[in-house]
Design a protein around this motif. Structure first.
Motif: not given
Length: 134
Positions: A16-18, A48-52, A59-64, A92-94
């Motif tokens: 969410e902050k990102f 892929l952005y993973y909440h640890s 939870v989401g997709i980012a790009k470089v 849906n978060p995986v």
């Protein structure tokens, strides 16, 4: 194009902050294997952005948006960052449990090397996680 997964504790830097910031540099990596993965990232690669720790889910997709350069939070030249920008949230978060239960993902780094914060993914693994999250 290569595919990656990065991990962040939501209390330190949440998806969410990102999303609200729209771009960040991925700093704080102090593991050589994770650093080497940052070095291999190229502009346009998908991440892929993973909440640890809390949530334990993709939870989401980012790009470089900028390839590896010197980590501005340290003067040690061994450490690098890349710039990332969010692309979209997963519908849906995986969860880690879903990933571990999926035979197509049995060899994924998230399962084999759970503590690694930046890891490469095969295109098929990336696509399967997106499929699970739709």
């Amino acid at each position: 194009m290569n595919h990656w997964l990065v991990k962040s504790e939501p209390v330190k830097y949440s998806w969410e902050k990102f999303l609200s910031e729209g771009r960040t540099f991925w700093d704080g990596v102090r593991n050589y294997q994770a650093r080497n993965n940052l070095r291999e990232m190229k502009e346009g690669d998908l991440v892929l952005y993973y909440h640890s720790n809390e949530g334990k889910a993709v939870v989401g997709i980012a790009k470089v948006v900028k390839a590896a350069y010197q980590d501005p939070t340290t003067s040690d030249p061994n450490w690098l960052v890349v710039d990332l920008a969010p692309v979209e949230s997963l519908k849906n978060p995986v969860t880690l449990e879903q990933i571990k239960a999926d035979p197509q993902l049995k060899d994924i780094g998230l399962v084999r090397q759970g503590r690694l914060s930046v890891m490469a993914l095969k295109a098929a693994e990336f696509d399967r996680i997106l499929e699970l999250g739709s």
